[in-house]
Design an enzyme around this catalytic site. Structure first.
Site, PDB file in Angstrom:
ATOM      1  N   GLU A 214      -7.731  -1.255   1.467  1.00 19.79           N
ATOM      2  CA  GLU A 214      -8.204  -0.543   2.651  1.00 19.79           C
ATOM      3  C   GLU A 214      -9.368   0.404   2.379  1.00 19.79           C
ATOM      4  OE1 GLU A 214      -4.837   1.227   4.621  1.00 19.79           O
ATOM      5  OE2 GLU A 214      -4.037  -0.723   5.241  1.00 19.79           O
ATOM      6  N   GLU A 331      -1.645  -7.271   6.061  1.00 20.21           N
ATOM      7  CA  GLU A 331      -0.614  -6.247   6.235  1.00 20.21           C
ATOM      8  C   GLU A 331      -0.288  -6.117   7.713  1.00 20.21           C
ATOM      9  OE1 GLU A 331      -0.945  -2.320   4.648  1.00 20.21           O
ATOM     10  OE2 GLU A 331      -1.904  -2.973   2.779  1.00 20.21           O
TER      11      GLU A 331
END
Length: 460
Positions: A214, A331
């Protein structure tokens, strides 16, 4: 008479040999035969899809970021084995996990270039267990956040060495920090596994490398800083290893390349550009993450699902028409800490995400799989961030995940058959467009036909 006896003896011998062969085949199937199921080759890309040994590869998988960290304690390694074994039994075939631990408890990298061999051997163990159970791994090189070190630790190491560092975002631009990071990449990619006796870069158990979990950059919301860093680091990884795939680790936030797409962001930007960075030559596939329960905190389940549908639809369309690369939902999940949480609400949410994933996978490729956040073993409550799923503890959730795994596997075979019958290169043949998400009964039948059927106690 003697001749007849010899013939009878020969026939009995032949029959015994056939029975032995049949028993061997059944034994392989009963053991899961996951290595045979997934094949021994490297996962590659072919246009907008993954391929394995020349055939389409669609999957359902999971995150278990903690594999190396837990395996660093030999008395805890059974938890790694348990999760990988149970995931394989449920048909899950891809796992994303950390290949970093920068400073702190059970650190892999104690300081720049200094590694704890004991922890590296824990990563060796995790890879060897994944190989044993036929599960492919996506290994991430560094964290955006402070957990397990992350960008902040790299920035601090540079300060300790006397470098002038303005903040954590210098991770993307400072030559000293970038040098540390490249050294870590080299150390991981070229690592020789002490258990499998295979270098990481030569091991097809590893499906892909991930640059960073991320990435975010507050110093430049346009996405250009992260984009240039991605270009440099992706090229560096490929200079060391061209056998494995590479992805960035992005959540999917839109930047300045297509300003009109910013409407799909959850009300803010994080300094990345989904389009420009995933268009880079050395990036093999795109990822998105999705947490509407966090991003739209205060909104009800219906509003969160609507956001999820738009998020998935927009990125699927971009991957299909602009990027022309595979897309993975790397995710997603629903936290037990959300207001009004219930097991049924989580199961319904997962089922909807899986249904949408399957629908896009069958209607034009690109959407290739999803990874739930996250699977854990029994007795890991201290690691639970609210999203933990323990296979076997909640039979309904396990059944939903297994159903999706077998559906995606069956769709792989269907796509391969359509390609053979109608030629390569077509985005979606009507046979696939009209193929509905199979029922539970149909999937159990498919699993049985393919040798993946388990008793209810094993499956659930």
């Amino acid at each position: 008479m003697a001749s007849c006896s010899r013939r009878i003896s020969h026939l009995f011998g032949l029959a015994a040999a056939l029975v032995a062969l049949l028993l061997l085949v059944l034994a392989c199937e009963a053991s899961g035969s996951t290595v045979a199921r997934n094949g021994a080759g490297f996962v590659r890309t072919q246009g907008p899809r993954f391929v394995l040994n020349g055939s389409p590869f669609l999957f359902n998988g999971f995150n278990s970021y903690w594999l190396m960290h837990v395996a660093a304690d030999p008395s805890e390694r059974h938890k790694v084995s348990e999760v990988l074994r149970d995931a394989s039994a449920a048909g899950l075939s891809v796992c994303r996990t950390w290949a970093f631990g920068d400073g702190g408890d059970r650190a892999l990298q104690i300081s720049p270039g200094i590694y704890d061999e004991r922890v590296f051997q824990a990563l060796d163990f995790a890879i060897s267990e994944a190989k044993k159970h036929g599960i492919r791994l996506i290994l991430s090189f560094v964290n955006n956040y402070n957990d397990f070190g992350g960008r902040r630790q790299y920035a601090q190491w540079a300060r300790n060495a006397g470098a002038h560092v303005n903040g954590d975002d210098d991770f993307y631009t400072h030559p000293t920090i970038k040098g540390y990071y490249k050294d870590h990449i080299r150390r991981v990619v070229t690592r020789f596994n002490t258990i499998t006796r295979i270098s990481y870069r030569d091991d097809p158990t590893i499906m892909a490398w991930e640059l960073v979990n991320e990435p975010r950059c507050q110093a430049d919301y346009s996405g250009r800083t992260v984009n240039e860093w991605t270009r440099e680091m992706a090229s560096f990884v490929k200079s060391l290893d061209r056998k494995h795939l590479l992805e960035i680790g992005m959540e999917g936030f839109y930047g300045d390349t297509k300003p009109e797409k910013k409407q799909f962001n959850p009300g803010y930007q994080v300094g990345t550009d989904f389009i420009s960075s995933n268009l880079l030559r050395d990036v093999d596939f795109a990822t998105i993450h999705a947490y509407p329960d966090q991003w739209l905190s205060g909104k009800d389940d219906k509003a969160q699902l609507v956001f999820m549908q738009r998020w998935m639809s927009s990125h699927w369309e971009d991957s299909r028409t602009i990027l022309k690369k595979p897309l993975v939902i790397a995710e997603f999940g629903k936290s037990s800490r959300d207001p009004g949480y219930s097991l049924r609400a989580r199961d319904d949410y997962m089922s909807n995400v899986y249904r949408i994933t399957y629908g896009y996978a069958r209607s034009g490729g690109t959407m290739s799989g999803s990874l739930i956040w996250q699977l854990m073993a029994q007795g890991m409550d201290s690691y639970d961030d609210g999203y933990a799923v323990v296979l076997g503890r909640n039979p309904s959730t396990t059944a939903i995940m297994s159903r999706q795994a077998h559906a995606m596997s069956a769709l792989s075979h269907l796509v391969a058959g359509a390609d053979d019958a109608h030629g390569q290169g077509q985005e979606a043949h009507p046979r696939l467009m009209n193929h509905r998400h199979p029922s539970r009964r149909a999937l159990l039948h498919q699993a049985k036909q393919h040798g993946h059927h388990r008793s209810s106690s094993q499956l659930l």
